[in-house]
Write a protein that holds these residues in place. Structure first.
Motif, PDB file in Angstrom:
ATOM      1  N   VAL B  69       0.841  -1.199   0.000  1.00  0.00           N
ATOM      2  CA  VAL B  69       0.000   0.000   0.000  1.00  0.00           C
ATOM      3  C   VAL B  69       0.879   1.253   0.000  1.00  0.00           C
ATOM      4  N   LYS B  70       0.431   2.272  -0.765  1.00  0.00           N
ATOM      5  CA  LYS B  70       1.224   3.498  -0.927  1.00  0.00           C
ATOM      6  C   LYS B  70       1.338   4.291   0.360  1.00  0.00           C
ATOM      7  N   THR B  71       0.205   4.548   1.000  1.00  0.00           N
ATOM      8  CA  THR B  71       0.223   5.457   2.166  1.00  0.00           C
ATOM      9  C   THR B  71      -0.272   4.739   3.408  1.00  0.00           C
ATOM     10  N   MET B  72       0.628   4.645   4.369  1.00  0.00           N
ATOM     11  CA  MET B  72       0.281   3.965   5.618  1.00  0.00           C
ATOM     12  C   MET B  72       0.115   5.018   6.712  1.00  0.00           C
ATOM     13  N   PRO B  73      -0.636   4.698   7.750  1.00  0.00           N
ATOM     14  CA  PRO B  73      -0.677   5.631   8.880  1.00  0.00           C
ATOM     15  C   PRO B  73       0.671   5.627   9.591  1.00  0.00           C
ATOM     16  N   LYS B  74       0.905   6.647  10.385  1.00  0.00           N
ATOM     17  CA  LYS B  74       2.170   6.726  11.117  1.00  0.00           C
ATOM     18  C   LYS B  74       2.236   5.587  12.134  1.00  0.00           C
ATOM     19  N   ALA B  75       3.427   5.000  12.254  1.00  0.00           N
ATOM     20  CA  ALA B  75       3.622   3.888  13.193  1.00  0.00           C
ATOM     21  C   ALA B  75       3.779   4.440  14.603  1.00  0.00           C
ATOM     22  N   ASP B  76       2.681   4.922  15.138  1.00  0.00           N
ATOM     23  CA  ASP B  76       2.634   5.491  16.492  1.00  0.00           C
ATOM     24  C   ASP B  76       1.438   4.863  17.176  1.00  0.00           C
ATOM     25  N   LYS B  77       1.711   4.173  18.297  1.00  0.00           N
ATOM     26  CA  LYS B  77       0.646   3.408  18.952  1.00  0.00           C
ATOM     27  C   LYS B  77      -0.375   4.292  19.674  1.00  0.00           C
ATOM     28  N   LEU B  78      -0.081   5.580  19.776  1.00  0.00           N
ATOM     29  CA  LEU B  78      -0.955   6.510  20.504  1.00  0.00           C
ATOM     30  C   LEU B  78      -1.146   6.062  21.954  1.00  0.00           C
ATOM     31  N   LEU B  89      -4.075  -2.679   7.368  1.00  0.00           N
ATOM     32  CA  LEU B  89      -5.498  -2.687   6.991  1.00  0.00           C
ATOM     33  C   LEU B  89      -6.010  -1.254   6.834  1.00  0.00           C
ATOM     34  N   ILE B  90      -5.589  -0.382   7.739  1.00  0.00           N
ATOM     35  CA  ILE B  90      -6.017   1.021   7.663  1.00  0.00           C
ATOM     36  C   ILE B  90      -5.513   1.640   6.351  1.00  0.00           C
ATOM     37  N   GLY B  91      -4.229   1.440   6.078  1.00  0.00           N
ATOM     38  CA  GLY B  91      -3.644   1.990   4.849  1.00  0.00           C
ATOM     39  C   GLY B  91      -4.321   1.431   3.614  1.00  0.00           C
ATOM     40  N   GLY B  92      -4.526   0.104   3.615  1.00  0.00           N
ATOM     41  CA  GLY B  92      -5.108  -0.561   2.449  1.00  0.00           C
ATOM     42  C   GLY B  92      -6.524  -0.108   2.149  1.00  0.00           C
ATOM     43  N   TRP B  93      -7.386  -0.136   3.153  1.00  0.00           N
ATOM     44  CA  TRP B  93      -8.792   0.224   2.894  1.00  0.00           C
ATOM     45  C   TRP B  93      -8.945   1.710   2.633  1.00  0.00           C
ATOM     46  N   ASN B  98     -10.419   5.579  -1.313  1.00  0.00           N
ATOM     47  CA  ASN B  98      -9.996   6.809  -1.987  1.00  0.00           C
ATOM     48  C   ASN B  98      -9.985   6.596  -3.507  1.00  0.00           C
ATOM     49  N   ASP B  99      -9.511   5.420  -3.945  1.00  0.00           N
ATOM     50  CA  ASP B  99      -9.489   5.110  -5.384  1.00  0.00           C
ATOM     51  C   ASP B  99     -10.911   5.057  -5.939  1.00  0.00           C
ATOM     52  N   ILE B 100     -11.813   4.452  -5.168  1.00  0.00           N
ATOM     53  CA  ILE B 100     -13.200   4.269  -5.645  1.00  0.00           C
ATOM     54  C   ILE B 100     -13.920   5.612  -5.721  1.00  0.00           C
ATOM     55  N   PHE B 101     -13.876   6.384  -4.637  1.00  0.00           N
ATOM     56  CA  PHE B 101     -14.677   7.593  -4.536  1.00  0.00           C
ATOM     57  C   PHE B 101     -13.969   8.843  -5.054  1.00  0.00           C
ATOM     58  N   ASN B 102     -12.651   8.758  -5.179  1.00  0.00           N
ATOM     59  CA  ASN B 102     -11.883   9.845  -5.784  1.00  0.00           C
ATOM     60  C   ASN B 102     -12.229  11.217  -5.195  1.00  0.00           C
ATOM     61  N   PRO B 103     -12.139  11.397  -3.859  1.00  0.00           N
ATOM     62  CA  PRO B 103     -12.517  12.682  -3.265  1.00  0.00           C
ATOM     63  C   PRO B 103     -11.507  13.769  -3.628  1.00  0.00           C
ATOM     64  N   LYS B 104     -11.963  15.014  -3.550  1.00  0.00           N
ATOM     65  CA  LYS B 104     -11.062  16.156  -3.844  1.00  0.00           C
ATOM     66  C   LYS B 104      -9.870  16.103  -2.910  1.00  0.00           C
ATOM     67  N   GLU B 105     -10.169  15.887  -1.632  1.00  0.00           N
ATOM     68  CA  GLU B 105      -9.098  15.727  -0.644  1.00  0.00           C
ATOM     69  C   GLU B 105      -9.100  14.259  -0.208  1.00  0.00           C
ATOM     70  N   LEU B 107      -8.783  10.893   1.789  1.00  0.00           N
ATOM     71  CA  LEU B 107      -8.819  10.570   3.215  1.00  0.00           C
ATOM     72  C   LEU B 107      -7.424  10.150   3.666  1.00  0.00           C
ATOM     73  N   ASP B 108      -7.003  10.717   4.793  1.00  0.00           N
ATOM     74  CA  ASP B 108      -5.692  10.414   5.355  1.00  0.00           C
ATOM     75  C   ASP B 108      -5.829   9.205   6.274  1.00  0.00           C
ATOM     76  N   PRO B 109      -5.045   8.148   6.092  1.00  0.00           N
ATOM     77  CA  PRO B 109      -5.170   6.983   6.988  1.00  0.00           C
ATOM     78  C   PRO B 109      -4.910   7.313   8.454  1.00  0.00           C
ATOM     79  N   ASN B 110      -4.171   8.374   8.727  1.00  0.00           N
ATOM     80  CA  ASN B 110      -3.962   8.775  10.121  1.00  0.00           C
ATOM     81  C   ASN B 110      -5.278   9.149  10.803  1.00  0.00           C
ATOM     82  N   LEU B 111      -6.204   9.676  10.018  1.00  0.00           N
ATOM     83  CA  LEU B 111      -7.509  10.047  10.590  1.00  0.00           C
ATOM     84  C   LEU B 111      -8.276   8.798  11.007  1.00  0.00           C
ATOM     85  N   ILE B 112      -8.138   7.752  10.219  1.00  0.00           N
ATOM     86  CA  ILE B 112      -8.810   6.495  10.579  1.00  0.00           C
ATOM     87  C   ILE B 112      -8.208   5.955  11.878  1.00  0.00           C
ATOM     88  N   LYS B 113      -6.912   6.099  11.999  1.00  0.00           N
ATOM     89  CA  LYS B 113      -6.257   5.594  13.202  1.00  0.00           C
ATOM     90  C   LYS B 113      -6.754   6.338  14.456  1.00  0.00           C
TER      91      LYS B 113
END
Lengths: 162, 236
Positions: B69-78, B89-93, B98-105, B107-113
């Motif tokens: 996967v191109k963009t992974m979340p930061k490896a920080d356990k919080l 999984l976060i990076g992949g999905w 993002n590929d499917i919906f092609n948003p203007k901005e 989604l950052d995987p860090n936000l999912i984390k």
């Protein structure tokens, strides 16, 4: 006289104990605190009449800080009020209430002045906000998550779970 | 706006969905003494014309493609023991949707984390009761959401996900569905705001507090914690 002296000391001691705070465990990200009934409150906060939403919240006083424990999510007000009833049942006729929370905010100014909470919660200078994990009394335990009262979930996700 | 070309990670062409290998009962015969035959996994035409995902395909996609996967979340356990367990999984999905919906901005995987931290503290098997049914797993997908994700006549125009209640405890399936749902929440938030919603606003919509931001202090408190964590993950 000696009897009354002893009685007086006992009354003062019991009085102080019932108002005392007990910290079972504390770190920069975790708190397990027990307070007297007088230093505890819970209610459905921020009732939004338009959208009928509110959030379950709990309060415990420690020294000059009010600890606020919030649910992770907001809910419909009627649901919150049902929860409020269940939690209040657990705190009925008990003298001590134990609260567990994680991930605090920085200590900040007490913002309860405009909230419908007892006056004694408004006078303290500071408050600290936590994510609510569970509440325990001698009548039982109730948690945000279904398994939140299980002993292995004690740390609320901060420590390795089984 | 969706990107209606077939995603290269999908097993089936547009208009078809993956059917797992399964048993079918047939009449007992010399060839099938037990009256059961095995139907091989295949692509089936989808009469509803929705793109539909099932568990098997979601697992196949993760297994085959998520290591690169191109963009992974930061490896920080919080601060959570399992905080980095689901990064792939976060990076992949996130990349997939993002590929499917092609948003203007994107989604950052860090936000999912940070959303997972807020919803479940990275506990996979967790559930909580809510106004809209039980919320399950990492991203606390509710029962109401589960039904909407499956409903071919419901509010989702496309890209449905059909999973059982139990399957929502699987971290891969939970994230596939939860992130897809977040895209729907971004769409709803944009509608509500009458402009393109930011992803932080989409998360507020996911948590049911978008309309309260700036007005209700406890809702602001919840979002403030999210923002602080996001800032931490966004800092190099």
């Amino acid at each position: 006289m000696k009897f009354f002296e002893i009685l007086f000391i006992l009354v003062v001691f019991i009085g102080c104990s019932s108002h005392s705070v007990k910290i079972y465990n504390r770190s920069d990200r975790f708190i397990d605190i027990e307070v007297s009934k007088e230093d505890f409150y819970l209610f459905c906060a921020d009732i939004d009449k338009k959208e009928s939403k509110s959030i379950m919240s709990f309060y415990a006083i420690e020294d000059n800080v009010v600890h606020e424990f919030l649910f992770r999510s907001i809910s419909k007000t009627d649901w919150c009020l049902k929860l409020q009833k269940k939690y209040r049942k657990l705190t009925q006729d008990v003298s001590r209430i134990r609260l567990i929370g994680i991930d605090p905010s920085q200590k900040k100014k007490n913002t309860l002045k405009t909230d419908p909470v007892p006056e004694r919660f408004k006078v303290y200078s500071y408050m600290k906000n936590w994510v609510f994990i569970r509440l325990e009394t001698e009548r039982g335990c109730k948690a945000y998550f279904d398994t939140g009262c299980d002993p292995e979930k004690y740390w609320g996700g901060l420590f390795p779970q089984k | 706006m969706t990107n209606k070309k077939q995603h290269p990670w999908r097993k089936c062409p547009i208009g078809e969905h993956w059917v797992r290998e399964h048993e079918r009962k047939i009449g007992v015969s010399e060839k099938n003494l037990d009256g059961v035959t095995i139907v091989e996994a295949h692509c089936r035409k989808n009469p509803s014309h929705h793109e539909i995902f099932v568990a098997d395909e979601l697992h196949e996609i993760a297994k085959k493609y998520f290591k690169n996967v191109k963009t992974m979340p930061k490896a920080d356990k919080l601060g959570y023991p399992h905080g980095n367990d689901f990064d792939e999984l976060i990076g992949g999905w996130t990349q997939f949707w993002n590929d499917i919906f092609n948003p203007k901005e994107p989604l950052d995987p860090n936000l999912i984390k940070v959303l997972i931290a807020s919803e479940s503290s990275f506990d996979v098997n967790i559930s909580a009761n809510s106004t809209i049914g039980k919320a399950r797993g990492l991203i606390q997908v509710t029962e109401q959401t589960r039904k909407i994700l499956t409903d071919q006549d419901g509010e989702l125009k496309d890209f449905l996900i059909t999973l059982s209640k139990k399957e929502f405890y699987d971290p891969n399936l939970n994230l596939a569905a939860g992130i897809r749902w977040l895209f729907h929440k971004q769409y709803l938030a944009s509608h509500r705001l009458k402009r393109e919603a930011t992803w932080m606003e989409a998360i507020a919509e996911y948590k049911g507090i978008l309309s309260q931001l700036g007005k209700v202090k406890r809702s602001d408190e919840i979002m403030q914690k999210l923002k602080e964590r996001y800032k931490r993950l966004s800092t190099k």
